[in-house]
Enzyme design. Structure first.
Site, PDB file in Angstrom:
ATOM      1  N   CYS A 146      -1.951   8.160   4.532  1.00  8.93           N
ATOM      2  CA  CYS A 146      -2.073   7.795   3.119  1.00  8.93           C
ATOM      3  C   CYS A 146      -3.356   8.385   2.531  1.00  8.93           C
ATOM      4  CB  CYS A 146      -2.042   6.286   2.949  1.00  8.93           C
ATOM      5  SG  CYS A 146      -3.069   5.440   4.129  1.00  8.93           S
TER       6      CYS A 146
ATOM      7  N   GLU B  46       0.877  -1.166   0.000  1.00 11.54           N
ATOM      8  CA  GLU B  46       0.000   0.000   0.000  1.00 11.54           C
ATOM      9  C   GLU B  46       0.909   1.209   0.000  1.00 11.54           C
ATOM     10  OE1 GLU B  46      -2.425   1.212   3.475  1.00 11.54           O
ATOM     11  OE2 GLU B  46      -1.972   2.973   2.261  1.00 11.54           O
TER      12      GLU B  46
HETATM   13  P1  NAP Z   1       9.715   3.561   3.242  1.00  8.85           P
HETATM   14  O1  NAP Z   1      10.926   4.314   2.911  1.00  8.85           O
HETATM   15  O2  NAP Z   1       8.922   3.033   2.113  1.00  8.85           O
HETATM   16  O3  NAP Z   1      10.166   2.344   4.195  1.00  8.85           O
HETATM   17  C1  NAP Z   1       9.238   1.413   4.754  1.00  8.85           C
HETATM   18  C2  NAP Z   1       9.938   0.103   5.060  1.00  8.85           C
HETATM   19  O4  NAP Z   1      10.311  -0.532   3.832  1.00  8.85           O
HETATM   20  C3  NAP Z   1      11.247   0.265   5.857  1.00  8.85           C
HETATM   21  O5  NAP Z   1      11.354  -0.835   6.750  1.00  8.85           O
HETATM   22  C4  NAP Z   1      12.310   0.190   4.802  1.00  8.85           C
HETATM   23  O6  NAP Z   1      13.539  -0.376   5.204  1.00  8.85           O
HETATM   24  C5  NAP Z   1      11.716  -0.761   3.789  1.00  8.85           C
HETATM   25  N1  NAP Z   1      12.191  -0.460   2.444  1.00  8.85           N
HETATM   26  C6  NAP Z   1      12.017   0.696   1.759  1.00  8.85           C
HETATM   27  N2  NAP Z   1      12.592   0.607   0.544  1.00  8.85           N
HETATM   28  C7  NAP Z   1      13.125  -0.624   0.462  1.00  8.85           C
HETATM   29  C8  NAP Z   1      13.878  -1.308  -0.533  1.00  8.85           C
HETATM   30  N3  NAP Z   1      14.149  -0.749  -1.703  1.00  8.85           N
HETATM   31  N4  NAP Z   1      14.293  -2.570  -0.271  1.00  8.85           N
HETATM   32  C9  NAP Z   1      14.026  -3.152   0.933  1.00  8.85           C
HETATM   33  N5  NAP Z   1      13.337  -2.557   1.912  1.00  8.85           N
HETATM   34  C10 NAP Z   1      12.883  -1.309   1.688  1.00  8.85           C
HETATM   35  O7  NAP Z   1       8.706   4.412   4.130  1.00  8.85           O
HETATM   36  P2  NAP Z   1       8.964   5.389   5.377  1.00  8.85           P
HETATM   37  O8  NAP Z   1      10.308   5.210   5.953  1.00  8.85           O
HETATM   38  O9  NAP Z   1       7.824   5.147   6.249  1.00  8.85           O
HETATM   39  O10 NAP Z   1       8.791   6.865   4.793  1.00  8.85           O
HETATM   40  C11 NAP Z   1       9.481   7.358   3.694  1.00  8.85           C
HETATM   41  C12 NAP Z   1       8.485   7.999   2.729  1.00  8.85           C
HETATM   42  O11 NAP Z   1       7.454   7.067   2.415  1.00  8.85           O
HETATM   43  C13 NAP Z   1       7.727   9.202   3.273  1.00  8.85           C
HETATM   44  O12 NAP Z   1       8.416  10.403   3.145  1.00  8.85           O
HETATM   45  C14 NAP Z   1       6.470   9.172   2.442  1.00  8.85           C
HETATM   46  O13 NAP Z   1       6.682   9.816   1.230  1.00  8.85           O
HETATM   47  C15 NAP Z   1       6.221   7.722   2.178  1.00  8.85           C
HETATM   48  N6  NAP Z   1       5.174   7.112   3.048  1.00  8.85           N
HETATM   49  C16 NAP Z   1       3.940   6.987   2.525  1.00  8.85           C
HETATM   50  C17 NAP Z   1       2.951   6.401   3.303  1.00  8.85           C
HETATM   51  C18 NAP Z   1       1.579   6.240   2.755  1.00  8.85           C
HETATM   52  O14 NAP Z   1       0.738   5.705   3.459  1.00  8.85           O
HETATM   53  N7  NAP Z   1       1.317   6.651   1.541  1.00  8.85           N
HETATM   54  C19 NAP Z   1       3.194   5.957   4.585  1.00  8.85           C
HETATM   55  C20 NAP Z   1       4.494   6.102   5.089  1.00  8.85           C
HETATM   56  C21 NAP Z   1       5.460   6.673   4.284  1.00  8.85           C
HETATM   57  P3  NAP Z   1      14.622   0.349   6.145  1.00  8.85           P
HETATM   58  O15 NAP Z   1      14.192  -0.052   7.498  1.00  8.85           O
HETATM   59  O16 NAP Z   1      15.900  -0.272   5.802  1.00  8.85           O
HETATM   60  O17 NAP Z   1      14.521   1.803   5.862  1.00  8.85           O
END
Ligand code: NAP
Length: 497
Positions: free
Chosen positions: A271, A234
């Site tokens: 989201c 999601e």
């Molecule tokens: P994220 O960067 O997508 O990370 C979420 C989880 O997925 C973390 O445990 C991360 O690992 C892992 N992950 C991310 N990219 C990966 C990859 N390429 N390979 C393996 N694992 C991966 O989300 P976030 O840290 O919550 O927030 C970053 C950005 O995501 C925000 O600025 C926002 O734009 C977006 N976000 C959107 C929503 C929504 O509901 N739309 C919710 C939250 C965040 P690590 O632990 O190693 O970092």
């Protein structure tokens, strides 16, 4: 629990996955009543952590205690909801077609089908819901309810909170005499762990909430496998809202109040944040835009979930504001106190249609109003955005009667069509759809919220001409639990006639 910061990473993940696979082979045979008791006990153990859990989450996420207390209540409610579903039993969708041996020209066989758990599920905890979409959140609760074992990859932004919830689950495992490794918890400091978990041969499915880049990366890892597996990511959504002309004339003030609250709710870290607003140019629209901009500027901002999210918000907002043809209402002072502040921008329909940068999610308290020339341009703008979790239609009966065909179009872009309400606020109930066409999610057929989210972790298996004594209880002629099932095209909770 495994902490993977060194060269033994692959071996550690392999060990975790083999343990969780062995646990699955035991757990899938556990009776519904025991499984329900396990889910209820997890809820009780999380509640027993009391204020210590809320304080830890406040410290790690910058979210206020009131919000976190509410979110914890939602989390334990979800666990109990799945317990009730498991006890009732009809979620397995048992379906029985009895044989017709003398059917002409060919006999009809006896066919019986129901849902079975897929296997070990990997859950990636979400940063913006430290309880409800993390360690014991909706993905974990639904997977355990389905009969799957679970590995949670803790989100580093609330690793200690996640650890506390893990300890509560461990206590529940012991108290309920469940297979010791039915739930595993993994910390890491890099993407390799996530990739190894998704690509391990024992992994059967993946649940994720977060960024588009993260969710898509996991989907791609899963498709690189020799045997691809389902990934339910999601991801981003800008949740377009249409403000129709009559409601802008009649309800301007109420709309300003409603939307200033929605854009700034939880510092926009949902989201379902209203990231895109659409309306036809008018004086009423200009008044709405000015008052909305002023209203959000009065909001006292707080720190965002973590520094990375705050930095990304400021960068993405500035990038959007620097695009040609994008503007803001001038001379508005924002109370920033060194933290990110909310912003309302506006542009024309033509500019929006020509610039894909403006279609991207700005995760935080930001929204872009697109002022369209007429309803045709508005529809083109609306249909130009990609798949969405929600789309809202703000209108009076006069508006809806004038623009009634628009609902057909709404179905093509979003999983939930909302009337006269902002997108924020997701009710947990069977009729909720929290999902939508890509890139809102990687599979628009499923919801991540409500009891139907269990369908992500199961698949149907059909038994043809199976002897009665070999059938699962749910498919036997004499239905011991009296659960509802489809028998020869009729729903019954009794025996096969
Ligand atoms: P994220 O960067 O997508 O990370 C979420 C989880 O997925 C973390 O445990 C991360 O690992 C892992 N992950 C991310 N990219 C990966 C990859 N390429 N390979 C393996 N694992 C991966 O989300 P976030 O840290 O919550 O927030 C970053 C950005 O995501 C925000 O600025 C926002 O734009 C977006 N976000 C959107 C929503 C929504 O509901 N739309 C919710 C939250 C965040 P690590 O632990 O190693 O970092």
């Amino acid at each position: 629990m495994v902490t993977t910061k060194n060269a033994t990473l692959t071996a550690s993940i392999d060990e975790v996955m083999m343990n969780v696979l062995n646990a699955f082979n035991e757990y899938k045979k556990i009776l519904p009543e025991q499984k329900a008791n396990f889910l209820e006990t997890i809820a009780n153990e999380i509640e027993a952590l009391g204020d210590a859990l809320i304080n830890q989450a406040c410290e790690e996420t910058n979210l206020p205690a009131t919000r976190l207390t509410g979110e914890r209540a939602r989390t334990t409610m979800q666990l109990r909801m799945f317990a009730a579903m498991v006890k009732e039993g009809s979620w397995v969708e048992a379906s029985i077609d009895t044989a017709i041996p003398d059917r002409k020209p060919t006999p009809k066989p006896d066919l019986r089908k129901m849902l079975f758990p897929l296997g070990p599920v990997i859950v990636f905890g979400a940063s913006n819901f430290p309880f409800a979409y993390s360690t014991a959140g909706g993905d974990t609760a639904s997977a355990l309810a389905a009969g799957c074992s679970v590995v949670v990859k803790a989100h580093p932004a609330h690793a200690k909170t996640s650890q506390m919830v893990y300890e509560a689950i461990k206590t529940a495992i012991e108290k309920c005499n469940m297979p010791a490794n039915v739930f595993q918890h993994v910390h890491d400091e890099g993407f390799k762990t996530g990739k190894d978990l998704v690509q391990h041969p024992a992994t059967a499915a993946v649940g994720f909430t977060g960024s588009l880049s993260g969710g898509k990366a996991l989907y791609d890892y899963a498709n690189e496998r020799k045997n691809p597996i389902p990934v339910f990511s999601e991801m981003g959504s800008i949740n377009p809202i249409i403000f129709f002309p009559d409601t802008l004339e009649k309800n301007n003030e109420a709309l300003v109040k409603m939307y200033s609250g929605s854009v700034t709710l939880g510092m926009g870290q949902f989201c379902t944040n209203p990231g895109l607003m659409l309306a036809i140019e008018s004086d009423a629209l200009n008044i709405f835009l000015k008052n909305l901009s002023e209203e959000v500027s009065k909001f006292t901002p707080s720190k965002m979930l973590h520094e990375g999210i705050q930095k990304a918000y400021v960068e993405k907002m500035q990038k959007a504001l620097s695009q040609k043809g994008v503007d803001v209402i001038k001379n508005i002072f924002h109370q920033s106190n060194g933290v990110a502040y909310p912003k309302i921008a506006f542009t024309s329909g033509e500019t929006f249609l020509q610039n894909p940068t403006l279609h991207e999610e700005v995760f935080g308290p930001y929204s872009l109003m697109v002022k369209c020339k007429d309803i045709n341009e508005l529809k083109r703008v609306w249909m130009s955005v990609r798949g969405q979790l929600t789309t809202s239609l703000m209108g009076t009966d006069k508006d809806f009667n004038e623009y009634k065909n628009i609902i057909e179009e709404a179905k093509t872009i979003a999983g939930r069509i909302i009337f006269n309400h902002p997108p924020t606020g997701v009710e947990v109930c069977p009729s909720m759809m929290h999902g939508g066409p890509y890139p809102a999610t990687t599979d628009s057929r499923f919801t991540a919220v409500g009891i139907n989210s269990v369908k992500r972790w199961v698949r149907p298996v059909c038994f043809q001409n199976c002897p009665e004594y070999l059938l699962p209880e749910e498919l036997k002629n004499n239905n011991p639990k009296k659960i509802w099932r489809l028998v020869n095209n009729h729903f019954t909770n009794g025996d096969v006639a």
